[in-house]
Design an enzyme around this catalytic site. Structure first.
Site, short mmCIF file in Angstrom:
data_model
loop_
_atom_site.label_atom_id
_atom_site.label_comp_id
_atom_site.label_asym_id
_atom_site.label_seq_id
_atom_site.Cartn_x
_atom_site.Cartn_y
_atom_site.Cartn_z
N GLY A 26 0.77 -1.24 0.00
CA GLY A 26 0.00 0.00 0.00
C GLY A 26 0.80 1.28 0.00
O GLY A 26 0.23 2.37 0.05
N TRP B 35 2.49 2.92 -2.33
CA TRP B 35 2.27 3.87 -3.43
C TRP B 35 0.96 4.62 -3.26
O TRP B 35 0.91 5.83 -3.50
CB TRP B 35 2.32 3.12 -4.77
CG TRP B 35 3.72 2.87 -5.25
CD1 TRP B 35 4.83 2.75 -4.47
CD2 TRP B 35 4.16 2.73 -6.59
NE1 TRP B 35 5.93 2.52 -5.26
CE2 TRP B 35 5.55 2.51 -6.56
CE3 TRP B 35 3.51 2.76 -7.82
CZ2 TRP B 35 6.30 2.33 -7.72
CZ3 TRP B 35 4.27 2.58 -8.99
CH2 TRP B 35 5.65 2.37 -8.93
N ASP C 34 -4.80 -6.30 -5.79
CA ASP C 34 -3.69 -7.19 -5.53
C ASP C 34 -4.22 -8.55 -5.13
O ASP C 34 -5.30 -8.66 -4.53
CB ASP C 34 -2.78 -6.65 -4.42
CG ASP C 34 -1.34 -7.15 -4.55
OD1 ASP C 34 -1.12 -8.36 -4.37
OD2 ASP C 34 -0.46 -6.34 -4.84
N ASP D 173 -6.90 -11.23 -8.64
CA ASP D 173 -5.85 -11.25 -9.65
C ASP D 173 -6.18 -10.25 -10.75
O ASP D 173 -7.26 -10.31 -11.35
CB ASP D 173 -5.75 -12.66 -10.23
CG ASP D 173 -4.55 -12.86 -11.16
OD1 ASP D 173 -3.90 -11.85 -11.52
OD2 ASP D 173 -4.29 -14.02 -11.51
N LYS E 187 6.58 -1.11 -13.46
CA LYS E 187 7.87 -1.74 -13.17
C LYS E 187 8.24 -2.69 -14.31
O LYS E 187 7.41 -3.48 -14.77
CB LYS E 187 7.80 -2.53 -11.87
CG LYS E 187 9.09 -3.26 -11.52
CD LYS E 187 8.89 -4.22 -10.36
CE LYS E 187 8.63 -3.49 -9.07
NZ LYS E 187 8.50 -4.43 -7.92
#
Length: 229
Positions: free
Chosen positions: A75, A77, A94, A110, A174
């Site tokens: 959490g 971010w 998540d 998911d 990312k």
């Protein structure tokens, strides 16, 4: 558990049942200035400073009204977005359970579930200005496989960003060393005005992670394979 070492470093004593790698990880955590800073400033993880540093460079958060956080756990971010832009609506997703964050809607499921994009869109209540993704696939130790699995998540996030972003919006994800592959970069450049790679100082030097920052959303585009249909 630990004792002082030379130069003020914390050294972890060996313990029955603890592997050498876990001892090294714990020792690194104890001596990581970002871990200490996160604890002092109330962030759930050191990863918060990666977004803070990316925001300082790319001005991502200011002025956003709706934000999606893909791979929200634990959490950090979303905490950064809440602190820097308290009025923004935030929805995170998540597989892992995440403790509640004031002002943040959290879905435990998911992201690759077919139902996830619609649920995220419905929960947000409108188009997003920023899609953040700190998702990474579980590694199997094979570099090429790990890269392909993580890039699959990045690509799925980009597809979702193309559906939910407002014009001018941004997508941050990312990636691993080497950045996004050529096909994905080409797609992002068709969707966004600028596409850059960055490794924030908070990313450990020995980590393979980088981030791709796509800004100035122009609108969804057809993929080459779609255009052939």
């Amino acid at each position: 558990m630990s004792r002082g070492g030379s130069g003020g470093k914390q050294r972890v004593k060996t313990a029955r049942g603890r592997t050498a790698s876990s001892t090294r990880w714990l020792e690194r955590q104890l001596n990581d200035p970002y871990v200490k800073k996160a604890q002092a400033e109330g962030y759930r993880s050191r990863a918060a400073y990666k977004l803070i540093e990316l925001d300082e460079r790319f001005n991502l958060i200011k002025g956003t009204r709706r934000v999606i956080d893909l791979g929200i756990a634990p959490g950090g971010w979303s905490q950064v977005v809440r602190r820097q832009n308290p009025g923004a609506a935030i929805v995170g997703i998540d597989l892992l359970p995440v403790d509640p964050i004031d002002g943040v809607t959290i879905l435990q499921m998911d992201f690759m579930d077919d139902a996830a994009p619609a649920l995220l869109t419905e929960s947000l209540g409108g188009k997003a200005d920023l899609v953040l993704s700190d998702m990474a696939a579980n590694t199997v130790g094979h570099q090429q496989t790990d890269h392909l699995r993580t890039m699959g998540l990045v690509e799925a996030g980009a597809d979702f960003a193309g559906e939910i972003l407002n014009p001018g919006g941004a997508y941050v994800a990312k990636v691993l060393a080497g950045g996004a592959d050529h096909g994905l970069v080409a797609l992002l450049k068709r969707m966004f005005t600028t596409v850059k790679h960055a490794k924030p100082p908070a990313s450990r030097k020995d980590s393979s992670e980088w981030y791709v920052i796509a800004q100035g959303f122009k609108g969804p585009v057809a993929r080459p394979e779609d255009e052939r249909d």
